[in-house]
Motif scaffolding. Sequence first.
Motif, mmCIF file in Angstrom:
data_model
loop_
_atom_site.group_PDB
_atom_site.id
_atom_site.type_symbol
_atom_site.label_atom_id
_atom_site.label_comp_id
_atom_site.label_asym_id
_atom_site.label_seq_id
_atom_site.Cartn_x
_atom_site.Cartn_y
_atom_site.Cartn_z
ATOM 1 N N ARG A 167 89.695 55.490 86.275
ATOM 2 C CA ARG A 167 89.447 56.460 87.337
ATOM 3 C C ARG A 167 90.036 55.960 88.654
ATOM 4 N NH1 ARG A 167 83.436 57.489 89.854
ATOM 5 N NH2 ARG A 167 83.825 59.444 90.948
ATOM 6 N N ILE A 168 90.581 56.894 89.429
ATOM 7 C CA ILE A 168 91.160 56.567 90.733
ATOM 8 C C ILE A 168 90.522 57.468 91.787
ATOM 9 C CG2 ILE A 168 93.282 56.585 92.120
ATOM 10 C CD1 ILE A 168 94.828 56.433 89.381
ATOM 11 N N ILE A 169 90.040 56.861 92.882
ATOM 12 C CA ILE A 169 89.549 57.650 94.011
ATOM 13 C C ILE A 169 90.385 57.237 95.211
ATOM 14 C CG2 ILE A 169 87.581 58.130 95.522
ATOM 15 C CD1 ILE A 169 85.807 57.457 93.082
ATOM 16 N N SER A 171 91.949 58.072 99.215
ATOM 17 C CA SER A 171 91.954 58.793 100.491
ATOM 18 C C SER A 171 93.224 58.395 101.218
ATOM 19 C CB SER A 171 90.739 58.414 101.339
ATOM 20 O OG SER A 171 89.557 58.795 100.684
ATOM 21 N N LYS A 246 91.423 60.092 85.163
ATOM 22 C CA LYS A 246 90.546 60.701 86.176
ATOM 23 C C LYS A 246 91.020 60.325 87.573
ATOM 24 C CE LYS A 246 86.759 60.402 82.948
ATOM 25 N NZ LYS A 246 85.950 59.325 82.356
ATOM 26 N N VAL A 247 91.326 61.344 88.361
ATOM 27 C CA VAL A 247 91.823 61.099 89.720
ATOM 28 C C VAL A 247 91.113 62.037 90.687
ATOM 29 C CG1 VAL A 247 93.858 61.014 91.223
ATOM 30 C CG2 VAL A 247 94.119 60.558 88.770
ATOM 31 N N SER A 248 90.643 61.485 91.794
ATOM 32 C CA SER A 248 90.014 62.290 92.836
ATOM 33 C C SER A 248 90.681 61.938 94.154
ATOM 34 C CB SER A 248 88.530 61.954 92.891
ATOM 35 O OG SER A 248 87.871 62.817 93.766
ATOM 36 N N ALA A 249 91.225 62.942 94.851
ATOM 37 C CA ALA A 249 92.019 62.649 96.049
ATOM 38 C C ALA A 249 91.540 63.424 97.270
ATOM 39 C CB ALA A 249 93.488 62.978 95.784
ATOM 40 N N ASN A 265 90.481 53.271 95.463
ATOM 41 C CA ASN A 265 89.452 52.644 94.657
ATOM 42 C C ASN A 265 89.793 52.939 93.205
ATOM 43 O OD1 ASN A 265 86.779 53.127 93.005
ATOM 44 N ND2 ASN A 265 86.248 51.691 94.627
ATOM 45 N N ASN A 326 89.216 47.632 95.085
ATOM 46 C CA ASN A 326 89.690 48.391 96.239
ATOM 47 C C ASN A 326 91.019 47.825 96.697
ATOM 48 O OD1 ASN A 326 87.571 50.286 96.755
ATOM 49 N ND2 ASN A 326 86.293 48.618 97.496
ATOM 50 N N TYR B 173 88.199 56.593 109.129
ATOM 51 C CA TYR B 173 89.319 56.834 110.044
ATOM 52 C C TYR B 173 88.674 56.737 111.426
ATOM 53 C CZ TYR B 173 91.237 59.229 105.834
ATOM 54 O OH TYR B 173 91.669 59.551 104.568
ATOM 55 N N SER B 263 86.086 59.853 104.736
ATOM 56 C CA SER B 263 86.287 60.492 103.445
ATOM 57 C C SER B 263 85.273 59.850 102.512
ATOM 58 C CB SER B 263 87.722 60.226 102.984
ATOM 59 O OG SER B 263 87.858 60.584 101.634
ATOM 60 N N ASP B 318 83.884 66.526 92.669
ATOM 61 C CA ASP B 318 84.784 65.442 92.308
ATOM 62 C C ASP B 318 85.365 65.766 90.933
ATOM 63 O OD1 ASP B 318 85.979 63.119 91.508
ATOM 64 O OD2 ASP B 318 84.250 61.835 91.898
ATOM 65 N N SER B 320 86.891 63.844 89.104
ATOM 66 C CA SER B 320 86.939 62.658 88.248
ATOM 67 C C SER B 320 85.564 62.230 87.742
ATOM 68 C CB SER B 320 87.591 61.499 89.006
ATOM 69 O OG SER B 320 86.730 60.992 90.007
ATOM 70 N N ASN B 326 82.932 65.187 96.792
ATOM 71 C CA ASN B 326 83.743 64.662 97.892
ATOM 72 C C ASN B 326 83.379 65.400 99.165
ATOM 73 O OD1 ASN B 326 85.445 62.692 96.648
ATOM 74 N ND2 ASN B 326 86.607 64.348 95.694
#
Lengths: 351, 351
Positions: A167-169, A171, A246-249, A265, A326, B173, B263, B318, B320, B326
């Motif tokens: 899984r990738i999260i 930002s 799994k990717v959440s962007a 992450n 991270n 940010y 985020s 999300d 993922s 999110n």
Amino acid sequence: MNNYGKMNIVIFELEGSNLSSYNIAVVGATGAVGREMVKVLEQRNFPVNKLKLLATERSAGTRINFKGETIEVQVTREGVFKDVDIALFSAGSGPSKKIAPLAVKEGAVVIDNSNAFRMDKRVPLVVPEINPEKIFEHEGIIANPNCSTIQMVVALKPIYDTVGIERIIVSTYQAVSGTGKKAIEELKKQVKEYIKGKDIESSVYPYQIAFNVLPHIDIFKENGYTQEEMKMVNETRKILNDPDLKVSATAARVPVFYGHSESVNVQTKEKITVDEAKRILNKASGIKVVDEPGRLLYPLPLMSEDDDNVLVGRIREDLSHELGLNMWIVANNLRKGAALNAVQIAEELIK
Amino acid sequence: MNNYGKMNIVIFELEGSNLSSYNIAVVGATGAVGREMVKVLEQRNFPVNKLKLLATERSAGTRINFKGETIEVQVTREGVFKDVDIALFSAGSGPSKKIAPLAVKEGAVVIDNSNAFRMDKRVPLVVPEINPEKIFEHEGIIANPNCSTIQMVVALKPIYDTVGIERIIVSTYQAVSGTGKKAIEELKKQVKEYIKGKDIESSVYPYQIAFNVLPHIDIFKENGYTQEEMKMVNETRKILNDPDLKVSATAARVPVFYGHSESVNVQTKEKITVDEAKRILNKASGIKVVDEPGRLLYPLPLMSEDDDNVLVGRIREDLSHELGLNMWIVANNLRKGAALNAVQIAEELIK
């Protein structure tokens, strides 16, 4: 669906170019990425026989330097690709959809930087460090992935190959040059207006970008995500050939001219330590590990202006998951994120 | 450990103030947060009998307006807190450690904005929307959480209460005003230097902040995280009274003057839909949901300059994780992130 014929590498010989140098076209040559493409071709000493610079009527006549020569930008019209071996497109999705099939029909192989063909099953989506073998499956068009996707997959591929990724999260902190020349001008103009105490006007973005952050890149989709965010999901899956990854962007625009940053992450399938991650990233091509917090060394967008590598740092164990890592990933969005990756594809193509 | 005696609210009466108005001191009154504290006291019409503005020798003599009156800043020295009921500290961690115990000894209740006492077991760490009841457990000092923590916990508390939270992954940010007045000046100066084509010099930050992003806030710890990131982990756990809550943070500084953005990816214990999340956030105090992508409405740091709410938007499932959500959280770091939260604590204290 796009209707273009199956082409292949044989065209180079048929077109009568000198076998060791090629006729290249840059479509959208006056844009931020187009100009960078011309620079990269020169800097990497790409074997160019003839360089044709193409744009819309509005920009035709613009003169651009290439290896000490001044080349006048021509209008993109029928017939113009007849003597072209490889056409690097950075003209936006709409124009690409119209013109790329024409270029293919006229005998060029198109490397397209827009979103037009990336998810088309017949079109390879290529990052040369990752899936160069896909290049030769092309049917005339090869797609260059989205800038924020490229730098992320380059940095994650060595980890993906070593321990797998679940899984990738991510930002993002994206530079305005990703939007184009007009956005660079808008940020400059707004900063000047601020200094002079004038009202700040916005036309490229819906809000002031100077001294602000916009959580909005490209159009909004029905699911609440932006197209930029969905590109990161779908393109990453296609490039890594892992449709279930799994990717959440979350994609945000920051008041930076050049260089996209990403806070990533990643949850791996097997445990990898920080030291091991650094070791394999250090060995990987196209990556520079910049990770010495004690000496205040970490990747910065300003650093990426003079560095074609994907810069990776702040690598640390995720305190919230035993298989988490991270990291902070930065790259020059106009170069590795666009022009350089496209030229690298062309380099593979002629190998 | 800090050596200060157990004080309690009774001191207000002992000190002989008018029972319905209080003698207030602001320590660090000339700083970015100190000045905001004075503004917030006035704007919220806090029942001030006498306002004492304190700072170091260097800033003494500065004049600051409060309710049409000009107050001269005095040097913080022994005895100065003898007639003070509540002292709002924003003087930094070192000075707080030295001076806060003195203020308590002289009879004041200290509300401290620094990192000095936040993780001290005897010191309540309070966000009035979340754990106001903790205020009355104080032994003389109440700590104001870190700016980036406050806005995140305000936004997450309604979700935490409704479905529980398993894990939080946050990337920030953050605006330069979080560093203080000097950093605001540095960003302005650098932008002017850029416009004039001059060399850009940095003194507050180790690198240029204009048109750049620094993944580095506060000092680096042994585990590779910055202190800012660890504050978000530890303070969130203390405020939510959940020592096992999983939190992973990446903190970055962006060239924005005011307003921190975050985020946030949150994994809940039970499923919550986007609509349900919006509904409970809309009802919660201190929160404004700004989430209409179709009308291009989402939280922006520039919006937070005129809004004391924590702004929450970009709420989406999300892709993922089935229990993931999110969101994009923005607040004015000098106000809800610091001065306003401190004054709200004082308001609870005198209720």
